[in-house]
Design an enzyme around this catalytic site. Structure first.
Site, PDB file in Angstrom:
ATOM      1  N   ASP A 179      -4.733   5.879  -3.381  1.00  0.00           N
ATOM      2  CA  ASP A 179      -3.649   5.537  -2.467  1.00  0.00           C
ATOM      3  C   ASP A 179      -3.295   6.747  -1.600  1.00  0.00           C
ATOM      4  O   ASP A 179      -3.784   7.854  -1.811  1.00  0.00           O
ATOM      5  CB  ASP A 179      -2.437   5.056  -3.269  1.00  0.00           C
ATOM      6  CG  ASP A 179      -1.698   3.929  -2.570  1.00  0.00           C
ATOM      7  OD1 ASP A 179      -1.745   3.856  -1.325  1.00  0.00           O
ATOM      8  OD2 ASP A 179      -1.059   3.110  -3.265  1.00  0.00           O
TER       9      ASP A 179
ATOM     10  N   ASP B 187       0.239  -4.125   2.400  1.00  0.00           N
ATOM     11  CA  ASP B 187      -0.069  -4.847   1.162  1.00  0.00           C
ATOM     12  C   ASP B 187       0.071  -6.350   1.366  1.00  0.00           C
ATOM     13  O   ASP B 187       0.981  -6.823   2.056  1.00  0.00           O
ATOM     14  CB  ASP B 187       0.916  -4.443   0.056  1.00  0.00           C
ATOM     15  CG  ASP B 187       0.644  -3.057  -0.505  1.00  0.00           C
ATOM     16  OD1 ASP B 187      -0.267  -2.373  -0.008  1.00  0.00           O
ATOM     17  OD2 ASP B 187       1.354  -2.673  -1.450  1.00  0.00           O
TER      18      ASP B 187
END
Length: 412
Positions: A162, A223
């Site tokens: 990430d 997301d």
């Protein structure tokens, strides 16, 4: 208009050939990876006493691995069981290494990896390029080599990396490069999943040629959520940016539109069909985020649909693209091996009933997909043969609101 479309397709084909030569050379992800990832469905649940079945713990991953084997998911191609954020202890150990939370993962990641491997599956894990993960656990900044060695020693097969808390764009890019090199240096085959372009995009246009030299797949957009608005926004973004992202995708490196949320709560049947069909057209990694222990027969059928998965996994490795938009309808195509094309007709309308969209087969494949003739087979929402058509034929496709009809066209 037709000449412009043909020019775009030839340019995309030439760029894709160049991109294949510039992919990360770790021999992995020659087709889009497939598996299961905990994040969208299970988030950062850490209270195992209050909610043991939804807690991010070794029990969750052991049970998911068991059901992936027992219920045919592994045999359908879903081979990765992936841990996302919140698996770690709050601090590193006395030697500076990442460690799993001892209460939620009492056997440790190495034992979990061994169990997953014993089932014929592979284990994925999560870390972050910055000094903290998105949920506030220890990140990999200044520990890239050590963390890569740790993951390799545990038998990890995929790293989702990430981009939270990375500081500057220079540190972000440096971190993604360094972790890629560190993973390769371990000698273990570890698929490298990046979010590099997503964290660049607000301030800087990503250099996808460079990103593909370091990453096996990469996120570009926000997301995914368990909602039609989220799926629609991902598809809209992809169509708008297809000129810059489609040409770079191919064996070894893929655009990642995020998880499949089919089998959860937010999508209608037609919307679930749309996600599965369009993720196949986009040559997307297929990582489900759902509870496979409790999933409807319909969702299981859709996620395990062999013909749709075969399109997604087609060895030619070319990503599909939108070729026309007409009011609420979108027409997409994806070149496949064996002189075939996958074709998706998407109805974005959210009111009323089924509507028909008619298009000429000369639209497809620069006019070559059905020249001089072709067979047409419907894959989704249900499979059936449509027969043989000539180059000058038109197809009329009935599509439900927010639904998609997925076809396979093979030149004869």
């Amino acid at each position: 208009m037709a000449a412009a479309r043909r020019a775009l397709r030839w340019a995309l084909a030439a760029a894709a050939a160049l991109a294949a030569a510039l992919a990360l050379d770790n021999g992995l992800a020659r087709t889009p990876p497939m598996g299961w990832l905990h994040w969208e469905r299970f988030l950062c649940g850490t209270d195992c006493a209050a909610d043991p079945r939804r807690c991010v713990s070794e029990r969750l991953f052991v049970e998911m691995a068991d059901v992936m084997v027992a219920e045919g998911w592994r045999d359908a191609g879903y081979e990765f069981v992936c841990i996302d954020d919140c698996w770690m202890a709050p601090t590193r150990d006395e030697r500076g290494r990442l460690q799993a939370d001892p209460k939620r993962f009492p056997s440790g990641i190495r034992r979990l990896a061994d169990y997953v491997h014993s089932k014929g599956l592979k284990l994925g894990i999560y870390s972050d390029v910055g000094n903290k993960t998105c949920a506030g656990f220890p990140g990999s900044y200044n520990h890239y080599d050590l963390d890569a060695q740790t993951f390799a020693s545990w038998g990890v097969d995929l790293l989702k990396f990430d981009g939270c808390n990375s500081g500057t764009l220079e540190l972000l890019a440096e971190g993604y490069r360094r972790m890629s090199l560190a993973l390769n240096k371990t000698g273990r085959s570890i698929v490298y999943s990046c979010e590099w372009p997503f964290y660049l995009r607000p301030l800087q246009q990503p250099n996808y040629t460079e990103i593909k030299q370091y990453c096996n797949h990469w996120r570009n957009f926000f997301d995914v959520y368990d909602s039609w608005s989220s799926i629609k926004s991902i598809l809209d973004w992809t169509a708008i940016h297809q000129d810059s992202i489609v040409k770079i995708a191919g064996p070894g490196g893929w655009n990642d539109p995020d998880m499949l949320v089919i089998g959860n709560f937010g999508l209608s049947w037609d919307q679930a069909v749309t996600q599965m069909a369009m993720w196949a057209i986009m040559a997307a990694p297929l990582f489900m985020s759902n509870d496979l222990r409790h999933i409807s027969p319909e969702a299981k059928w859709l996620l395990q649909n062999k013909e749709t998965i075969a399109i997604n996994q087609d060895p030619l490795g070319k990503q599909g693209y939108q070729i026309t938009k007409d009011k609420n309808f979108e027409l997409w195509e994806r070149p496949l091996s064996g002189q075939a094309y996958a074709v998706a007709v998407l109805n974005q309308q959210e009111i009323g009933g089924p509507q028909n969209f008619t298009f000429s087969l000369t639209f497809l494949g620069n006019g070559l997909a059905c020249n001089p003739a072709c067979s047409v087979r419907q894959i989704l929402p249900a499979s059936r043969d449509w027969g043989v058509y000539s180059w000058v034929s038109s197809l009329s496709v009935e599509v439900n609101p927010t639904g998609t009809v997925l076809l396979k066209v093979v030149a004869l």
